[in-house]
Motif scaffolding. Structure first.
Motif, short mmCIF file in Angstrom:
data_model
loop_
_atom_site.label_atom_id
_atom_site.label_comp_id
_atom_site.label_asym_id
_atom_site.label_seq_id
_atom_site.Cartn_x
_atom_site.Cartn_y
_atom_site.Cartn_z
N ASP A 148 -50.42 -49.73 -58.38
CA ASP A 148 -51.49 -50.32 -59.18
C ASP A 148 -51.05 -51.67 -59.75
O ASP A 148 -51.04 -51.88 -60.96
CB ASP A 148 -51.94 -49.37 -60.29
CG ASP A 148 -50.77 -48.85 -61.13
OD1 ASP A 148 -49.63 -48.86 -60.65
OD2 ASP A 148 -51.03 -48.42 -62.28
N GLN A 149 -50.72 -52.59 -58.84
CA GLN A 149 -50.31 -53.96 -59.18
C GLN A 149 -49.07 -53.98 -60.07
O GLN A 149 -48.94 -54.81 -60.97
CB GLN A 149 -51.46 -54.75 -59.80
CG GLN A 149 -52.66 -54.87 -58.88
CD GLN A 149 -53.60 -56.00 -59.23
OE1 GLN A 149 -54.16 -56.67 -58.34
NE2 GLN A 149 -53.79 -56.24 -60.52
N ARG A 150 -48.11 -53.11 -59.76
CA ARG A 150 -46.84 -53.07 -60.47
C ARG A 150 -45.90 -54.14 -59.91
O ARG A 150 -45.92 -54.45 -58.72
CB ARG A 150 -46.18 -51.70 -60.32
CG ARG A 150 -47.03 -50.55 -60.84
CD ARG A 150 -46.83 -50.32 -62.31
NE ARG A 150 -47.87 -49.46 -62.88
CZ ARG A 150 -47.85 -49.01 -64.12
NH1 ARG A 150 -46.83 -49.30 -64.91
NH2 ARG A 150 -48.84 -48.26 -64.58
N SER A 151 -45.06 -54.66 -60.79
CA SER A 151 -43.97 -55.52 -60.35
C SER A 151 -42.83 -54.65 -59.85
O SER A 151 -42.84 -53.42 -60.00
CB SER A 151 -43.49 -56.40 -61.51
OG SER A 151 -42.90 -55.59 -62.51
N MET A 152 -41.81 -55.28 -59.30
CA MET A 152 -40.67 -54.52 -58.81
C MET A 152 -39.98 -53.74 -59.94
O MET A 152 -39.42 -52.68 -59.71
CB MET A 152 -39.68 -55.45 -58.11
CG MET A 152 -38.50 -54.75 -57.47
SD MET A 152 -38.96 -53.55 -56.19
CE MET A 152 -39.49 -54.65 -54.86
#
Length: 328
Positions: A148-152
């Motif tokens: 859900d549009q997470r960063s690394m």
């Protein structure tokens, strides 16, 4: 940030800067070979880009394919001559040592987005084929949308992005530089993360570094959020109003090689707000109060580019850098 109006979009149609976030992206940074034939090839290629996007995109009409093409300072002068966009200059470095926003070579940036990687790949193949040996690729990253549009590092990325008319206001050049109205500035950096060290932190410690909750992406209260948090240092106010940029960061990586990264890409109407954010992060606000995320993330590239409007991009194919009208 100037409050001057944006000229009519029908005259100065922007490239696909503020397109909706997609599932896949390819970022390619190139340098141009320093000879007249290579310069001529790149100029002619400017007129082909829009047609190639249409041709590839039509094969999957709902795939959301788009491409942004941008040029660095040195390349602009060599390819197109004067005048140059008012805010276009070499990448400004910030910080030092382990905490350093470095400048790296880059004449052309391609930011290709779609909901399917095959569309991105196909378009990139055609665009690079047209350029041939006129350019050298110095960096290529294939990014993916992480859940859900997470960063690394596991937090939602781009929550505060402007949308709609607000996105246009903050990203599209207006009458402050009328010859380049409809254009944008874009700054890119590739970050590599020490995920082993990051994952050793508690969720609460990670949240204090980012300034938001990890599970539900809620900003921490001012009394709880440290002034050194990432969200604190990347929030800018000018005359009581927040100044925003448009991010479309993407995770990338090679687990088998232990590589885990984030490709930062920020669009703005002027380079100034992005550069101020970098100074806040790498130097600190005040100096020394730096972004603690940088204890786990290292910038390995850095370039600034100008995105001409769609109409100007096509017209640049006919630009003569040595014409008298271009010398000023």
């Amino acid at each position: 940030m100037s409050d001057t109006p944006i000229p009519a979009a029908v005259t100065f149609e922007p490239q696909a800067v503020s397109t909706q976030a997609k599932r896949s992206a390819i970022f390619i940074v190139m340098t141009i070979k320093p000879d007249a034939a290579s310069h001529a090839t790149v100029r002619a290629w400017c007129a082909d880009i829009a047609g190639l996007v249409r041709a590839v995109g039509k094969r999957i009409p709902d795939g959301g394919l788009s491409c942004v093409c941008a040029f660095g300072c040195t390349a602009w002068d060599a390819l197109f001559g004067a005048p140059r966009p008012a805010g276009l200059h070499p990448f400004r470095e910030f910080g030092a040592g382990e905490r350093h926003a470095i400048a790296t070579p880059g004449d052309i940036l391609l930011h290709i987005r779609a909901d399917q990687m095959d569309l991105c790949f196909e378009l990139a193949t055609h665009l690079m084929s047209r350029l041939g040996d006129a350019v050298t690729t110095v960096d290529e990253v294939h990014g993916f949308r992480y859940f859900d549009q997470r960063s690394m590092v596991g937090f939602v990325d781009g929550t505060e992005n402007p949308v709609g008319n607000e996105a246009v206001h903050f990203t599209v050049v207006g009458e402050e530089d009328p010859q380049f109205a409809g254009g944008s500035y874009v700054l890119v950096q590739k970050y590599l993360h020490d995920m082993a060290a990051w994952n050793e932190l508690s969720v609460e410690a990670q949240e204090r570094i980012i300034g938001r909750t990890k599970l539900d992406d809620i900003e921490l209260a001012d009394g709880v959020k440290p002034t050194s948090s990432h969200s604190s240092l990347t929030t800018l106010d000018e005359n009581g109003e927040e100044v925003k940029i448009l991010r479309d960061n993407m995770p990338f990586g090679r687990p088998g090689s232990g590589e885990f990264g984030t490709y930062f890409i920020g669009y703005a109407r002027s380079p100034a707000p992005i550069e101020q954010m970098l100074e806040n992060m790498f130097v600190g606000r005040p100096p020394g109060n730096y972004d603690r995320l940088l204890d786990f993330s290292r910038a390995v590239t850095g370039c600034l580019f100008f995105v001409p409007s769609a109409s100007l991009l096509e017209a640049l194919a006919e630009r003569d850098p040595n014409a008298p009208a271009n010398r000023n």
